[in-house]
Design an enzyme around this catalytic site. Sequence first.
Site, mmCIF file in Angstrom:
data_model
loop_
_atom_site.group_PDB
_atom_site.id
_atom_site.type_symbol
_atom_site.label_atom_id
_atom_site.label_comp_id
_atom_site.label_asym_id
_atom_site.label_seq_id
_atom_site.Cartn_x
_atom_site.Cartn_y
_atom_site.Cartn_z
ATOM 1 N N SER A 8 33.514 28.906 19.144
ATOM 2 C CA SER A 8 34.322 27.847 18.547
ATOM 3 C C SER A 8 34.058 26.490 19.185
ATOM 4 O O SER A 8 33.692 26.376 20.352
ATOM 5 C CB SER A 8 35.807 28.183 18.691
ATOM 6 N N GLY A 48 37.025 24.629 23.060
ATOM 7 C CA GLY A 48 36.382 25.678 22.274
ATOM 8 C C GLY A 48 35.396 26.435 23.144
ATOM 9 O O GLY A 48 34.774 25.862 24.039
ATOM 10 N N ASN A 52 32.611 24.706 25.534
ATOM 11 C CA ASN A 52 32.755 24.812 26.990
ATOM 12 C C ASN A 52 31.560 25.507 27.637
ATOM 13 O O ASN A 52 31.053 25.072 28.673
ATOM 14 C CB ASN A 52 34.032 25.592 27.333
ATOM 15 N N GLN A 168 40.069 35.999 23.438
ATOM 16 C CA GLN A 168 41.342 36.133 22.719
ATOM 17 C C GLN A 168 41.156 36.684 21.320
ATOM 18 O O GLN A 168 42.130 37.013 20.641
ATOM 19 C CB GLN A 168 42.052 34.778 22.669
ATOM 20 N N THR A 219 36.195 39.804 34.851
ATOM 21 C CA THR A 219 36.727 38.767 35.730
ATOM 22 C C THR A 219 38.187 39.064 36.021
ATOM 23 O O THR A 219 38.922 39.554 35.161
ATOM 24 C CB THR A 219 36.586 37.373 35.102
ATOM 25 N N GLY A 221 40.402 36.745 37.930
ATOM 26 C CA GLY A 221 41.091 35.588 38.478
ATOM 27 C C GLY A 221 40.857 35.434 39.964
ATOM 28 O O GLY A 221 39.726 35.491 40.453
ATOM 29 N N GLY A 224 38.589 37.763 42.120
ATOM 30 C CA GLY A 224 37.150 37.815 41.957
ATOM 31 C C GLY A 224 36.742 38.497 40.664
ATOM 32 O O GLY A 224 37.433 38.419 39.650
ATOM 33 N N ASP A 252 34.910 30.416 30.584
ATOM 34 C CA ASP A 252 33.711 29.898 29.928
ATOM 35 C C ASP A 252 32.695 29.402 30.958
ATOM 36 O O ASP A 252 31.484 29.611 30.810
ATOM 37 C CB ASP A 252 34.075 28.761 28.976
#
Length: 313
Positions: A8, A48, A52, A168, A219, A221, A224, A252
């Site tokens: 996007s 988007g 990104n 998402q 991933t 957060g 790690g 991204d």
Amino acid sequence: MSILVTGSIAYDTIMVFPDRFKNHLLPEQLHILNICFLTPEMRREFGGTAGNIGYNLRLLGESPIVMATVGEDSQPYLDRLDALGIANGQLKRIHGQFTAQAFITTDLDDNQITAFHPGAMNFAHENNVTGALNARLAIVSPDGREGMLQHARECAQLGVPFMFDPGQGLPMFSADELKEFVHLADYVAVNDYEGKMLEERSGEKLESLAKQVKALVVTQGARGSRVLADGECHEIPCVEAERLSDPTGCGDAYRAGLLHGIAAGWDWPTTARLGSVMGAIKIAHRGGQNHKPTRGEIDALFRRAFGYSPWGT
């Protein structure tokens, strides 16, 4: 040969409510909700997933091909891509549509109320992945539902290795469709929440799904990330950020690091470490595309975090 980024292109309008939502919501009146939040602070960001990821690949010295559908209001974004040196020839303008955009209101507790208008994104299937693009690697990231399915199939038919990044958009797909994505893809990237949802929807554990691709990346957060590849699990630490400003677009940025490392033929620990470095740089800045490190600065942060240069300089 370039890296193709499908996904996007969007505008993010971010408004700050200088209070707490809970102070203005009456639980007993939620069935007749009619409320206005005064937001004296507002900013508009370029975003988007394709925008990104393409932006971060450009920071790394790549010349990505960004493929997306945009609306009649897209000229400011096109001008920006031109200024960044990112080709916009694969951005198709859809007549009578707005570019996808999110309207996000944040309160003092970082709670968010978001309205998302997909607009031109719903027409992603009008773009086609062809051999004329001369892509050596691709990513299918969150976009219009039919477009994501189509682009994955086209990449597979052309023999272009690609990363499936459902993001998402994952809830849009059935179990059979998710299994098809994994079957067609060479790599899969999800965050920990999406990973659990992928397991639930597909009926398979991530370890099982990882055996069907070259690598499956999760991933996590601040905890790690993990790379499941070749029967091994590589644990990648989070890189300490200069400050924690805004997580928007961190995933991204991480994926751009992955794509750069894959294209360069690096091993998985090094590839994922670059992803962690890019995420740490991004989180220190508001919005998805306001960080501006040079390649030298990216290299220096990598050296400080891991003790060597991925570029061997």
